[in-house]
Motif scaffolding. Structure first.
Motif, mmCIF file in Angstrom:
data_model
loop_
_atom_site.group_PDB
_atom_site.id
_atom_site.type_symbol
_atom_site.label_atom_id
_atom_site.label_comp_id
_atom_site.label_asym_id
_atom_site.label_seq_id
_atom_site.Cartn_x
_atom_site.Cartn_y
_atom_site.Cartn_z
ATOM 1 N N GLN A 458 0.984 -1.133 0.195
ATOM 2 C CA GLN A 458 0.121 0.045 0.026
ATOM 3 C C GLN A 458 0.712 1.371 -0.201
ATOM 4 O O GLN A 458 0.625 2.105 -0.699
ATOM 5 N N VAL A 459 1.939 1.251 0.876
ATOM 6 C CA VAL A 459 2.869 2.432 0.777
ATOM 7 C C VAL A 459 3.403 2.654 -0.557
ATOM 8 O O VAL A 459 3.771 3.722 -0.786
ATOM 9 N N VAL A 460 4.016 1.243 -0.994
ATOM 10 C CA VAL A 460 4.921 1.543 -2.427
ATOM 11 C C VAL A 460 3.881 2.199 -3.429
ATOM 12 O O VAL A 460 4.175 3.113 -4.234
ATOM 13 N N SER A 461 2.643 1.446 -3.475
ATOM 14 C CA SER A 461 1.680 1.962 -4.482
ATOM 15 C C SER A 461 1.440 3.453 -4.241
ATOM 16 O O SER A 461 1.412 4.161 -5.319
ATOM 17 N N ALA A 462 1.392 3.977 -2.914
ATOM 18 C CA ALA A 462 0.910 5.327 -2.722
ATOM 19 C C ALA A 462 2.000 6.384 -3.420
ATOM 20 O O ALA A 462 1.698 7.263 -3.975
ATOM 21 N N VAL A 463 3.308 5.849 -2.901
ATOM 22 C CA VAL A 463 4.590 6.850 -3.368
ATOM 23 C C VAL A 463 4.741 6.799 -4.963
ATOM 24 O O VAL A 463 4.683 7.705 -5.398
ATOM 25 N N VAL A 464 4.634 5.504 -5.406
ATOM 26 C CA VAL A 464 5.066 5.519 -6.838
ATOM 27 C C VAL A 464 3.839 6.135 -7.874
ATOM 28 O O VAL A 464 3.901 6.818 -8.506
ATOM 29 N N ASP A 465 2.485 5.629 -7.557
ATOM 30 C CA ASP A 465 1.413 6.031 -8.086
ATOM 31 C C ASP A 465 1.287 7.756 -8.021
ATOM 32 O O ASP A 465 0.807 8.194 -9.095
ATOM 33 N N SER A 466 1.594 8.282 -7.126
ATOM 34 C CA SER A 466 1.802 9.766 -6.883
ATOM 35 C C SER A 466 2.882 10.204 -7.331
ATOM 36 O O SER A 466 3.010 11.752 -7.272
ATOM 37 N N ALA A 467 3.884 9.677 -7.873
ATOM 38 C CA ALA A 467 5.143 10.276 -8.386
ATOM 39 C C ALA A 467 5.916 10.976 -7.179
ATOM 40 O O ALA A 467 6.710 11.975 -7.499
ATOM 41 N N GLY A 468 5.591 10.426 -5.959
ATOM 42 C CA GLY A 468 6.286 11.078 -4.747
ATOM 43 C C GLY A 468 5.516 11.912 -3.889
ATOM 44 O O GLY A 468 5.888 12.446 -2.960
ATOM 45 N N GLY A 469 4.400 12.140 -4.506
ATOM 46 C CA GLY A 469 3.373 13.219 -3.910
ATOM 47 C C GLY A 469 2.964 12.799 -2.508
ATOM 48 O O GLY A 469 2.753 13.574 -1.584
ATOM 49 N N ALA A 470 2.829 11.350 -2.248
ATOM 50 C CA ALA A 470 2.322 10.781 -1.116
ATOM 51 C C ALA A 470 3.482 10.991 0.253
ATOM 52 O O ALA A 470 3.247 10.519 1.281
ATOM 53 N N ILE A 471 4.666 11.255 -0.166
ATOM 54 C CA ILE A 471 5.707 11.464 0.770
ATOM 55 C C ILE A 471 5.402 12.220 2.147
ATOM 56 O O ILE A 471 5.546 12.089 3.126
ATOM 57 N N ALA A 472 5.291 13.562 1.474
ATOM 58 C CA ALA A 472 4.544 14.562 2.426
ATOM 59 C C ALA A 472 3.514 14.122 3.626
ATOM 60 O O ALA A 472 3.788 14.274 4.711
ATOM 61 N N GLY A 473 2.531 13.399 3.075
ATOM 62 C CA GLY A 473 1.511 12.762 3.917
ATOM 63 C C GLY A 473 2.089 11.822 4.837
ATOM 64 O O GLY A 473 1.693 11.737 6.148
ATOM 65 N N LEU A 474 2.860 10.842 4.576
ATOM 66 C CA LEU A 474 3.469 9.859 5.255
ATOM 67 C C LEU A 474 4.384 10.690 6.274
ATOM 68 O O LEU A 474 4.473 10.253 7.594
ATOM 69 N N ALA A 475 5.163 11.709 6.096
ATOM 70 C CA ALA A 475 5.927 12.487 7.147
ATOM 71 C C ALA A 475 4.937 13.200 7.985
ATOM 72 O O ALA A 475 5.498 13.453 9.181
ATOM 73 N N GLU A 476 3.881 13.726 7.847
ATOM 74 C CA GLU A 476 3.036 14.321 8.771
ATOM 75 C C GLU A 476 2.575 13.504 9.778
ATOM 76 O O GLU A 476 2.317 14.116 10.956
ATOM 77 N N SER A 477 2.477 12.435 9.842
ATOM 78 C CA SER A 477 1.835 11.266 10.757
ATOM 79 C C SER A 477 3.161 10.661 11.550
ATOM 80 O O SER A 477 4.126 10.079 10.875
ATOM 81 N N PRO A 478 3.172 10.855 12.974
ATOM 82 C CA PRO A 478 4.149 9.982 13.489
ATOM 83 C C PRO A 478 4.284 8.687 13.351
ATOM 84 O O PRO A 478 5.537 8.068 13.354
ATOM 85 N N GLN A 479 3.272 8.052 13.106
ATOM 86 C CA GLN A 479 3.166 6.694 12.916
ATOM 87 C C GLN A 479 3.963 5.991 11.568
ATOM 88 O O GLN A 479 4.340 4.948 11.375
ATOM 89 N N THR A 480 3.968 6.876 10.792
ATOM 90 C CA THR A 480 4.398 6.732 9.242
ATOM 91 C C THR A 480 5.776 7.654 8.918
ATOM 92 O O THR A 480 6.296 7.403 7.925
ATOM 93 N N ALA A 481 6.227 8.360 10.080
ATOM 94 C CA ALA A 481 7.468 9.078 9.619
ATOM 95 C C ALA A 481 8.422 8.610 9.330
ATOM 96 O O ALA A 481 9.296 8.778 8.304
ATOM 97 N N ASP A 482 8.943 7.264 9.850
ATOM 98 C CA ASP A 482 9.959 6.430 9.303
ATOM 99 C C ASP A 482 9.707 6.025 8.134
ATOM 100 O O ASP A 482 10.680 5.896 7.164
ATOM 101 N N LEU A 483 8.539 5.733 7.616
ATOM 102 C CA LEU A 483 8.319 5.334 6.385
ATOM 103 C C LEU A 483 8.529 6.302 5.217
ATOM 104 O O LEU A 483 9.033 5.977 4.325
ATOM 105 N N ALA A 484 8.338 7.552 5.793
ATOM 106 C CA ALA A 484 8.371 8.568 4.891
ATOM 107 C C ALA A 484 10.141 8.752 4.497
ATOM 108 O O ALA A 484 10.444 8.979 3.752
#
Length: 534
Positions: A458-484
């Motif tokens: 799910q994370v890989v698809s979000a990052v790739v399908d958004s051409a990197g646009g999903a990275i900011a959303g991952l960084a905003e949440s403490p639960q997914t900051a490491d994933l960002a």
């Protein structure tokens, strides 16, 4: 200066503005794409198609319109192209969805294909001797410089206003070009022969199928269907991938185009490409070099703005300012190239330019990292732009130096097609490298973290399908900051590999230039192709 000479040089100004309009639009969108991703919700494949829709149609139709311009009138074709391009720009600016935006970009490509080969053939017909060399240098430097100015202009318009203005800016420029060309450029024509309709269709099918396959291979599968292609209510029903079928069609189209062209030439009829021109060493070898060099040059411009904004967090205007180093380098090179004209062999200048491009692009690759600074990136981009400015202008002159004026439309169309086909392939190949490498790298990093397979995908698809646009959303949440952080590292690696691949293609282009300079005297004209300028 005589009035005719003043009018000629004034015409060069407006022709150069027309070239700038075409080239800026092919790069201005890059910086605006992140805003389009957020506004329209377009996917990474659509991100490539926003670029490719323009470049693909552009490359596929250059030969057709270059040939038609000789018959219909070069100035008339240029003006028609400007009108089509401007109207399509309004459609792109007002597009409410990604699909409509892509459709508008397709129409822009039609207008651009009418314009570019016509600008070059008008110069070929208007200028002679040293004046022609200067005009070609201005034409080529405009391409190199505007390819870099586009991101700055796009960044400023996107940040200060909105991404819509990246297209609306074409309207006043289009109006100015139409008025200026009508006042300063004379009409010129070549031979009024029937159009090779079958050859034109085969060229469009071949180029379109090839670029479709290169872009969509990672989406639908290279050989076996990974995800079914859906068009309207119809779904791809076979196990073999549509991409594999597209490559087969492309191969058949290329073979058919060549065979059909040779057949028409032997029967004394006109062809989309004047095949006899390939007996001129400078024309044949120069086109090969131009295509390979363009493959390396323009593909990188897709990846860098995405990385700068989605990984390093720059705004669009800041991204444009960083990429301005490209333009400064290109304009600096154009002045040096002009001073060296007549003193140093054009092929030598081309080779020096390509070497500079290789050094600059490779340096960009070494700089790229998730915590990189913009400071070392600027000199690397300057060197890259300096190389583009040297190589582009001189390579144009090398390709067309021995071409008869009566066939300049077909020749310039072929030369522009070689460049644009290289650019289209570059965007497709390097875009695929960027997103495929990012997906593989991010998957590996998430596996090392022990992220469950479902969440990983799910994370890989979000990052790739958004051409990197999903990275900011991952960084905003403490639960997914490491994933960002992992996503930033993976996207940086993808951009790095795309940079090194671009450098590799440029090395191939450098080797291709070693076949240049074998001779510049044109052979005796082929009776089947000789035509008299009207």
């Amino acid at each position: 200066m005589p009035s005719n000479a003043r009018r000629r040089w004034a015409g060069l100004v407006f022709i150069s503005v027309a070239v700038a309009l075409i080239i800026v639009d092919s790069t201005i969108v890059n910086v605006a794409i992140p805003a389009m991703v957020e506004d329209l919700g377009i996917t990474s494949s659509q991100v490539q198609w926003v670029q490719e829709a323009y470049t693909l149609v552009f490359a596929a139709l250059l030969l057709v319109f270059g040939s038609l311009a000789d018959r219909w009138g070069r100035r008339r074709m240029l003006l028609t192209g400007v009108v089509v391009f401007t109207v399509a720009s309004v459609g792109a600016a007002l597009a409410p969805t990604g699909e409509i935006l892509i459709a508008a970009r397709l129409v822009q490509g039609v207008g651009g294909a009418m314009m570019l080969p016509t600008t070059l053939s008008l110069l070929n017909a208007t200028f002679r001797g040293r004046e022609r060399a200067i005009a070609f240098a201005v034409w080529g430097s405009t391409i190199g410089g505007m390819a870099a100015v586009g991101p700055l202009l796009g960044g400023w318009l996107t940040t200060a206003f909105s991404w819509h203005w990246a297209f609306l800016v074409n309207v006043p420029l289009g109006i100015a070009i139409v008025i200026g060309v009508l006042l300063t450029v004379d009409e010129s024509r070549g031979a009024a022969e029937p159009v090779d309709v079958i050859g034109a269709v085969l060229s469009v099918v071949a180029v379109g199928s090839l670029v479709f396959g290169l872009i969509e291979g990672r989406t639908y599968g290279w050989i076996v269907t990974d995800r079914p292609l859906e068009i309207g209510g119809w779904t791809w029903p076979w196990q073999i991938s549509p991409v594999a079928i597209a490559f087969v069609i492309a191969a058949a189209g290329i073979a058919g185009f060549i065979a059909w062209g040779i057949h028409r030439r032997r029967t004394g009829r006109s062809t989309v490409i004047a095949f006899g021109l390939f007996r001129i060493p400078s024309f044949r070898n120069g086109n090969i070099a131009a295509m390979v060099v363009s493959l390396g040059e323009f593909g990188l411009i897709l990846a860098l703005p995405l990385w700068l904004q989605f990984v390093l967090g720059f705004e669009a205007v800041q991204t444009g300012l960083i990429l301005l180093a490209l333009a400064i380098g290109s304009f600096a090179a154009s002045g040096i190239a002009g001073a060296l004209s007549g003193r140093v062999a054009p092929v030598a200048i081309v080779r020096v330019g390509i070497v500079a491009e290789i050094v600059g692009v490779a340096a960009v690759g070494f700089v790229i990292a998730p915590d990189a600074s913009w400071v070392p990136l600027v000199p690397a981009l300057f060197v890259y732009g300096f190389g583009v400015g040297l190589a582009t202008a001189q390579l144009t002159g090398v390709v067309l130096v021995d071409v008869p004026t009566a066939e300049s439309g077909q020749a310039s169309g072929t030369q522009s097609t070689a460049r644009q086909l290289g650019a289209a392939l570059g965007i497709a190949v390097l875009g695929t490298i960027l997103f495929t490498t990012t997906a593989a790298d991010l998957s590996s990093r998430l596996d090392e973290r022990g992220v469950p397979a479902d969440q990983r995908d799910q994370v890989v698809s979000a990052v790739v399908d958004s051409a990197g646009g999903a990275i900011a959303g991952l960084a905003e949440s403490p639960q997914t900051a490491d994933l960002a952080d992992d996503a930033k590292a993976a996207f940086s690696d993808g951009t790095k590999y795309a940079s090194f691949a671009a450098a590799g293609f440029l090395i191939l282009g450098l080797f291709a230039t070693f076949s240049l300079g074998a001779g510049t005297r044109a052979p005796e004209p082929d009776p089947a192709e000789a035509s008299e300028q009207v």
